[in-house]
Design a protein around this motif. Structure first.
Motif, PDB file in Angstrom:
ATOM      1  N   VAL A   1       0.863  -1.180   0.000  1.00 24.71           N
ATOM      2  CA  VAL A   1       0.000   0.000   0.000  1.00 24.71           C
ATOM      3  C   VAL A   1       0.902   1.233   0.000  1.00 24.71           C
ATOM      4  CG1 VAL A   1      -1.680   1.303   1.357  1.00 24.71           C
ATOM      5  CG2 VAL A   1      -1.879  -1.190   1.154  1.00 24.71           C
ATOM      6  N   HIS A   2       0.519   2.249  -0.742  1.00 25.40           N
ATOM      7  CA  HIS A   2       1.390   3.409  -0.933  1.00 25.40           C
ATOM      8  C   HIS A   2       1.637   4.175   0.369  1.00 25.40           C
ATOM      9  CE1 HIS A   2       0.267   3.591  -5.505  1.00 25.40           C
ATOM     10  NE2 HIS A   2       0.873   2.489  -5.142  1.00 25.40           N
ATOM     11  N   ASP A   3       2.808   4.801   0.422  1.00 26.70           N
ATOM     12  CA  ASP A   3       3.184   5.556   1.619  1.00 26.70           C
ATOM     13  C   ASP A   3       2.224   6.706   1.895  1.00 26.70           C
ATOM     14  OD1 ASP A   3       5.309   3.904   2.012  1.00 26.70           O
ATOM     15  OD2 ASP A   3       6.795   5.249   1.108  1.00 26.70           O
ATOM     16  N   ALA A   4       1.670   7.301   0.828  1.00 24.04           N
ATOM     17  CA  ALA A   4       0.776   8.453   1.022  1.00 24.04           C
ATOM     18  C   ALA A   4      -0.412   8.077   1.889  1.00 24.04           C
ATOM     19  CB  ALA A   4       0.291   8.969  -0.339  1.00 24.04           C
ATOM     20  N   LEU A   5      -0.930   6.897   1.713  1.00 27.58           N
ATOM     21  CA  LEU A   5      -2.056   6.472   2.551  1.00 27.58           C
ATOM     22  C   LEU A   5      -1.584   6.119   3.951  1.00 27.58           C
ATOM     23  CD1 LEU A   5      -5.181   4.625   1.605  1.00 27.58           C
ATOM     24  CD2 LEU A   5      -3.919   3.713   3.546  1.00 27.58           C
ATOM     25  N   LYS A   6      -0.441   5.455   4.042  1.00 25.26           N
ATOM     26  CA  LYS A   6       0.060   5.085   5.368  1.00 25.26           C
ATOM     27  C   LYS A   6       0.344   6.318   6.224  1.00 25.26           C
ATOM     28  CE  LYS A   6       2.072   0.573   4.305  1.00 25.26           C
ATOM     29  NZ  LYS A   6       3.311  -0.245   4.292  1.00 25.26           N
ATOM     30  N   ARG A   7       0.796   7.402   5.580  1.00 22.18           N
ATOM     31  CA  ARG A   7       1.097   8.617   6.349  1.00 22.18           C
ATOM     32  C   ARG A   7      -0.135   9.176   7.027  1.00 22.18           C
ATOM     33  NH1 ARG A   7       4.520  10.092   2.005  1.00 22.18           N
ATOM     34  NH2 ARG A   7       2.911  11.458   1.173  1.00 22.18           N
ATOM     35  N   ARG A   8      -1.286   8.896   6.501  1.00 25.41           N
ATOM     36  CA  ARG A   8      -2.529   9.411   7.084  1.00 25.41           C
ATOM     37  C   ARG A   8      -3.057   8.526   8.217  1.00 25.41           C
ATOM     38  NH1 ARG A   8      -1.838  11.318   2.224  1.00 25.41           N
ATOM     39  NH2 ARG A   8      -2.901  13.204   1.478  1.00 25.41           N
ATOM     40  N   CYS A   9      -2.361   7.427   8.447  1.00 24.45           N
ATOM     41  CA  CYS A   9      -2.864   6.440   9.410  1.00 24.45           C
ATOM     42  C   CYS A   9      -1.837   6.167  10.504  1.00 24.45           C
ATOM     43  CB  CYS A   9      -3.163   5.111   8.697  1.00 24.45           C
ATOM     44  SG  CYS A   9      -4.272   5.215   7.282  1.00 24.45           S
ATOM     45  N   LEU A  10      -2.309   5.570  11.580  1.00 24.05           N
ATOM     46  CA  LEU A  10      -1.418   4.933  12.529  1.00 24.05           C
ATOM     47  C   LEU A  10      -1.287   3.481  12.100  1.00 24.05           C
ATOM     48  CD1 LEU A  10      -2.689   6.422  15.901  1.00 24.05           C
ATOM     49  CD2 LEU A  10      -0.664   7.069  14.603  1.00 24.05           C
ATOM     50  N   TYR A  11      -0.065   2.971  12.131  1.00 29.51           N
ATOM     51  CA  TYR A  11       0.213   1.651  11.549  1.00 29.51           C
ATOM     52  C   TYR A  11       0.521   0.636  12.639  1.00 29.51           C
ATOM     53  CZ  TYR A  11       2.648  -1.955   8.844  1.00 29.51           C
ATOM     54  OH  TYR A  11       3.052  -3.148   8.296  1.00 29.51           O
ATOM     55  N   HIS A  12       0.010  -0.590  12.417  1.00 29.35           N
ATOM     56  CA  HIS A  12       0.382  -1.671  13.336  1.00 29.35           C
ATOM     57  C   HIS A  12       0.408  -2.985  12.564  1.00 29.35           C
ATOM     58  CE1 HIS A  12       0.936  -3.549  17.264  1.00 29.35           C
ATOM     59  NE2 HIS A  12       0.151  -4.520  16.831  1.00 29.35           N
ATOM     60  N   TRP A  13       1.477  -3.740  12.756  1.00 29.58           N
ATOM     61  CA  TRP A  13       1.604  -5.060  12.130  1.00 29.58           C
ATOM     62  C   TRP A  13       1.147  -6.113  13.140  1.00 29.58           C
ATOM     63  CZ3 TRP A  13       2.535  -7.437   7.585  1.00 29.58           C
ATOM     64  CH2 TRP A  13       2.850  -8.793   7.619  1.00 29.58           C
ATOM     65  N   LEU A  14       0.189  -6.923  12.730  1.00 32.47           N
ATOM     66  CA  LEU A  14      -0.327  -7.965  13.616  1.00 32.47           C
ATOM     67  C   LEU A  14       0.402  -9.278  13.354  1.00 32.47           C
ATOM     68  CD1 LEU A  14      -2.738  -6.074  14.346  1.00 32.47           C
ATOM     69  CD2 LEU A  14      -4.159  -8.109  14.303  1.00 32.47           C
ATOM     70  N   GLU A  15       1.022  -9.800  14.397  1.00 30.22           N
ATOM     71  CA  GLU A  15       1.657 -11.118  14.324  1.00 30.22           C
ATOM     72  C   GLU A  15       0.653 -12.180  14.761  1.00 30.22           C
ATOM     73  OE1 GLU A  15       4.602 -11.801  13.293  1.00 30.22           O
ATOM     74  OE2 GLU A  15       5.844  -9.991  13.501  1.00 30.22           O
ATOM     75  N   HIS A  16       0.976 -13.423  14.456  1.00 32.01           N
ATOM     76  CA  HIS A  16       0.206 -14.500  15.058  1.00 32.01           C
ATOM     77  C   HIS A  16       0.394 -14.422  16.578  1.00 32.01           C
ATOM     78  CE1 HIS A  16      -0.923 -16.465  11.354  1.00 32.01           C
ATOM     79  NE2 HIS A  16       0.322 -16.423  10.931  1.00 32.01           N
ATOM     80  N   PRO A  17      -0.625 -14.770  17.346  1.00 34.06           N
ATOM     81  CA  PRO A  17      -0.495 -14.642  18.805  1.00 34.06           C
ATOM     82  C   PRO A  17       0.508 -15.640  19.367  1.00 34.06           C
ATOM     83  CG  PRO A  17      -2.527 -15.792  18.228  1.00 34.06           C
ATOM     84  CD  PRO A  17      -1.929 -15.305  16.937  1.00 34.06           C
ATOM     85  N   SER A  18       1.025 -15.314  20.545  1.00 34.27           N
ATOM     86  CA  SER A  18       1.887 -16.267  21.249  1.00 34.27           C
ATOM     87  C   SER A  18       1.058 -17.494  21.626  1.00 34.27           C
ATOM     88  CB  SER A  18       2.466 -15.615  22.507  1.00 34.27           C
ATOM     89  OG  SER A  18       1.412 -15.330  23.418  1.00 34.27           O
TER      90      SER A  18
END
Length: 302
Positions: free
Chosen positions: A197-214
């Motif tokens: 996804v383009h950086d321009a959209l990411k800049r407008r958002c707070l970002y979080h990468w979801l991992e598989h749970p422990s």
């Protein structure tokens, strides 16, 4: 393309006041069946407090969409979902004119002998003939939670179009003027990262990468969602899912598949996940023939 879950208004103030801290928000989500770690709780809290979209990326099935659904329930707000796909365009996401009703209106006017063509043309673009699609509905529904699901499946052109919506929360309908959200919706954008996804959209958002749970968190999720599962069975399923994820499969199982697998075992009355039981229930968790063959070997050799 879209679904709506009805709910009531926020209690008291806006979305940012729903919880006083990330821990409060984690507790609120917990009470509605969603267990999140400190990182996700903090990202979600900041998105609410700062009024910014939350952009969630991660493998399919790790709980991105479920977070938006749970957030809507926790905030007692309607969930408005825009499911993205290749070829999605603005008219399908934003608004469209109800042509059949416009034609009926024309025929009714003709039958009544209406001669004022200019007035008749103006009536065709009245608000009553406008079909609100998910984005417009989200702007006109206050409060609401807008889920833009699997944005990576949409084309670049649609992603560019979405930038204006997420920045200004306004939509211009040429025939009617500008429509502005009374209160911007809580926005959750998800991506399975099938493309960047383009950086321009990411800049407008707070970002979080979801991992598989422990392992411990996945056991807790299973037991929370499926209370009939014993700690022993939940532990066996979570451990098997962990081993499958490390086995180089085409489509490693997510949390959703782990829950499906546990539910299948409970439906069979199974109290143990032994190799034989795993072999006959792999269809609940692995959806490719190659993965089932490799998964059977991985679990049978455990």
């Amino acid at each position: 393309m879209a679904d709506t879950v009805e709910g009531g208004p926020f209690g008291g103030g806006g979305a940012g006041e729903a919880a006083a801290s990330p821990a409060d928000l984690a507790g609120l989500l917990d009470r509605h069946g969603y267990l999140c770690d400190d990182g996700l709780a903090t990202a979600c809290f900041l998105a609410l407090r700062m009024g910014r979209p939350l952009f969630l990326e991660g493998e399919a099935g790790v709980g991105k969409t479920e977070l938006a659904k749970t957030l809507a329930r926790a905030l007692r707000a309607p969930l408005i979902r825009l499911q993205c796909y290749e070829g999605l365009d603005a008219s399908q996401a934003l608004y469209d004119w109800d042509f059949p009703r416009q034609i009926l209106h024309l025929r009714a006017a003709e039958a009544a002998g209406t001669a004022d063509a200019a007035r008749l043309e103006g009536e065709l673009y009245d608000r009553r003939f406008l079909l609100a699609r998910p984005l417009l509905r989200a702007l006109e529904t206050s409060p609401s939670v807008l889920l833009v699901d699997e944005l990576d499946r949409a084309d670049d052109e649609f992603e560019a179009f979405l930038l204006e919506i997420l920045s200004d929360f306004t939509i211009t309908v040429p025939e009617l003027g500008t429509i502005r959200a009374e209160r911007p919706p809580v926005v959750v954008v998800t991506s399975n990262r099938t493309r960047e996804v383009h950086d321009a959209l990411k800049r407008r958002c707070l970002y979080h990468w979801l991992e598989h749970p422990s392992f411990e968190r996945e056991v807790a999720i299973i037991r929370r969602r499926l209370p009939d599962a014993t700690a022993h069975l939940a532990g066996q399923v979570a451990d098997a899912a962990r081993r499958l994820r490390g086995g180089g499969l085409l489509k490693p199982p997510g949390v959703a598949e782990t829950l499906d697998w546990t539910e299948a075992l409970l439906a069979l009355g199974a109290r143990e996940l032994d190799p034989g039981t795993a072999a006959v229930t792999l269809g609940a968790v692995l959806k490719y023939r190659e993965d089932q063959e490799r998964g059977g070997a991985l679990l049978g050799g455990g």
